[in-house]
Design a protein around this motif. Structure first.
Motif, mmCIF file in Angstrom:
data_model
loop_
_atom_site.group_PDB
_atom_site.id
_atom_site.type_symbol
_atom_site.label_atom_id
_atom_site.label_comp_id
_atom_site.label_asym_id
_atom_site.label_seq_id
_atom_site.Cartn_x
_atom_site.Cartn_y
_atom_site.Cartn_z
ATOM 1 N N MET A 1 -19.156 2.992 -12.885
ATOM 2 C CA MET A 1 -18.376 3.479 -11.781
ATOM 3 C C MET A 1 -17.170 2.571 -11.586
ATOM 4 N N SER A 2 -16.004 3.146 -11.692
ATOM 5 C CA SER A 2 -14.809 2.337 -11.532
ATOM 6 C C SER A 2 -14.346 2.391 -10.090
ATOM 7 N N LEU A 3 -13.774 1.293 -9.646
ATOM 8 C CA LEU A 3 -13.228 1.236 -8.304
ATOM 9 C C LEU A 3 -11.819 1.805 -8.357
ATOM 10 N N GLN A 4 -11.514 2.719 -7.466
ATOM 11 C CA GLN A 4 -10.217 3.373 -7.480
ATOM 12 C C GLN A 4 -9.544 3.177 -6.140
ATOM 13 N N LYS A 5 -8.241 3.385 -6.105
ATOM 14 C CA LYS A 5 -7.500 3.309 -4.852
ATOM 15 C C LYS A 5 -6.854 4.669 -4.618
ATOM 16 N N LEU A 6 -6.808 5.030 -3.368
ATOM 17 C CA LEU A 6 -6.212 6.301 -3.017
ATOM 18 C C LEU A 6 -5.548 6.160 -1.666
ATOM 19 N N CYS A 7 -4.386 6.726 -1.521
ATOM 20 C CA CYS A 7 -3.693 6.688 -0.245
ATOM 21 C C CYS A 7 -3.996 7.971 0.504
ATOM 22 N N PRO A 8 -4.419 7.879 1.757
ATOM 23 C CA PRO A 8 -4.678 9.089 2.522
ATOM 24 C C PRO A 8 -3.398 9.854 2.762
ATOM 25 N N THR A 9 -3.531 11.142 2.989
ATOM 26 C CA THR A 9 -2.363 11.973 3.249
ATOM 27 C C THR A 9 -1.755 11.644 4.601
ATOM 28 N N GLY A 10 -2.549 11.113 5.521
ATOM 29 C CA GLY A 10 -2.043 10.783 6.853
ATOM 30 C C GLY A 10 -1.412 9.412 6.882
ATOM 31 N N LEU A 11 -0.370 9.266 7.657
ATOM 32 C CA LEU A 11 0.248 7.970 7.878
ATOM 33 C C LEU A 11 -0.203 7.481 9.231
ATOM 34 N N HIS A 12 -0.290 6.180 9.392
ATOM 35 C CA HIS A 12 -0.795 5.610 10.631
ATOM 36 C C HIS A 12 0.244 4.690 11.232
ATOM 37 N N GLN A 13 0.441 4.778 12.531
ATOM 38 C CA GLN A 13 1.333 3.839 13.190
ATOM 39 C C GLN A 13 0.649 2.493 13.284
ATOM 40 N N SER A 17 2.345 -1.453 18.072
ATOM 41 C CA SER A 17 3.768 -1.449 17.794
ATOM 42 C C SER A 17 4.428 -0.287 18.514
ATOM 43 N N LEU A 18 5.528 -0.560 19.200
ATOM 44 C CA LEU A 18 6.280 0.499 19.847
ATOM 45 C C LEU A 18 7.343 1.057 18.918
ATOM 46 N N SER A 19 7.539 0.401 17.808
ATOM 47 C CA SER A 19 8.555 0.868 16.866
ATOM 48 C C SER A 19 8.022 2.059 16.082
ATOM 49 N N SER A 20 8.896 2.667 15.358
ATOM 50 C CA SER A 20 8.493 3.831 14.562
ATOM 51 C C SER A 20 8.049 3.419 13.169
ATOM 52 N N LYS A 21 7.781 2.123 12.983
ATOM 53 C CA LYS A 21 7.322 1.659 11.673
ATOM 54 C C LYS A 21 5.973 2.274 11.360
ATOM 55 N N ILE A 22 5.816 2.666 10.141
ATOM 56 C CA ILE A 22 4.585 3.305 9.674
ATOM 57 C C ILE A 22 4.043 2.464 8.530
ATOM 58 N N ARG A 23 2.744 2.351 8.482
ATOM 59 C CA ARG A 23 2.137 1.641 7.354
ATOM 60 C C ARG A 23 1.181 2.588 6.640
ATOM 61 N N LEU A 24 1.091 2.446 5.361
ATOM 62 C CA LEU A 24 0.138 3.213 4.567
ATOM 63 C C LEU A 24 -1.151 2.431 4.480
ATOM 64 N N VAL A 25 -2.258 3.106 4.618
ATOM 65 C CA VAL A 25 -3.554 2.450 4.541
ATOM 66 C C VAL A 25 -4.168 2.808 3.185
ATOM 67 N N TRP A 26 -4.371 1.816 2.356
ATOM 68 C CA TRP A 26 -4.987 2.037 1.050
ATOM 69 C C TRP A 26 -6.470 1.759 1.178
ATOM 70 N N MET A 27 -7.269 2.628 0.592
ATOM 71 C CA MET A 27 -8.715 2.467 0.712
ATOM 72 C C MET A 27 -9.334 2.452 -0.674
ATOM 73 N N ASN A 28 -10.190 1.461 -0.916
ATOM 74 C CA ASN A 28 -10.941 1.415 -2.165
ATOM 75 C C ASN A 28 -12.172 2.284 -2.018
ATOM 76 N N TYR A 29 -12.526 2.952 -3.088
ATOM 77 C CA TYR A 29 -13.712 3.794 -3.067
ATOM 78 C C TYR A 29 -14.267 3.904 -4.476
ATOM 79 N N LYS A 30 -15.492 4.387 -4.563
ATOM 80 C CA LYS A 30 -16.049 4.701 -5.868
ATOM 81 C C LYS A 30 -16.753 6.048 -5.774
ATOM 82 N N ILE A 31 -16.669 6.781 -6.856
ATOM 83 C CA ILE A 31 -17.325 8.082 -6.943
ATOM 84 C C ILE A 31 -18.775 7.843 -7.364
#
Length: 192
Positions: A1-13, A17-31
């Motif tokens: 089982m290989s560890l993979q990374k996937l970016c969710p379709t949703g963006l999270h503030q 933060s009151l700014s409009s900066k957005i960060r991507l949350v990367w999550m490790n997972y395995k099938i």
């Protein structure tokens, strides 16, 4: 089982933060290549939106009744220990060739992902794993707002019936037609 990374379709503030900066949350997972009934049952118990059709008990009954179907659920384990299971059954479409049709608990029963987390990002990320399937049909749980954002899938609206079971069982039983009650008695005699 290989560890993979996937970016969710949703963006999270960014929290706080009151700014409009957005960060991507990367999550490790395995099938998970194999989803055992015990783990699957535990996930179904934790997910408050799971229905009986999304349990291994239903899949076992279906596969015993229709032996051409086999369990083929997809499991995804995330780095933080959360699990998502997409209950699936499969049957061969080409005889002895390994070409399969996958379905989320046929015939048209509720399917879609179940999860140990109420955070919908886990289910969204897990649905990306459905891209590996060539022939698949997912009938989603009508009580959950979940959809697959993928051009390979076509959305079709269907309907469901909801039965009020707050009354006594005898009230429900008496509303069945005579032929339906006979069919239920027959199924009981057959051990279903």
């Amino acid at each position: 089982m290989s560890l993979q990374k996937l970016c969710p379709t949703g963006l999270h503030q960014k929290p706080g933060s009151l700014s409009s900066k957005i960060r991507l949350v990367w999550m490790n997972y395995k099938i998970l290549k194999v989803v055992n009934d015990s783990t699957w049952s535990q996930v179904a118990e934790v997910d408050k939106s799971a229905t009986y059709y999304q349990t291994p008990a239903w899949s076992n009954i279906y596969c015993e009744t229709f032996p051409e179907w086999q369990k083929a659920s997809l499991g995804i384990e995330f780095y933080d220990g959360h699990l998502v299971i997409i209950p699936l059954l499969r049957r061969s479409v080409m005889g002895s060739l390994p070409i399969f049709w996958h379905e989320s608990t046929p015939p048209g029963a509720y399917g879609g992902p179940i999860s140990t987390s109420q955070n919908t990002n886990y289910k969204s990320i897990a649905t990306k794993a459905l891209n590996k399937f060539k022939n698949i049909k997912i009938t989603t749980n009508p009580y959950v707002n979940w959809s697959v954002e993928n051009e390979r899938f076509r959305k079709q609206t269907t309907f469901t019936q909801i039965l009020n079971i707050q009354n006594e069982f005898s009230d429900v039983w008496n509303n069945f037609s005579k032929s339906r009650r006979e069919a239920i008695r027959h199924a009981k005699r057959q051990g279903v």
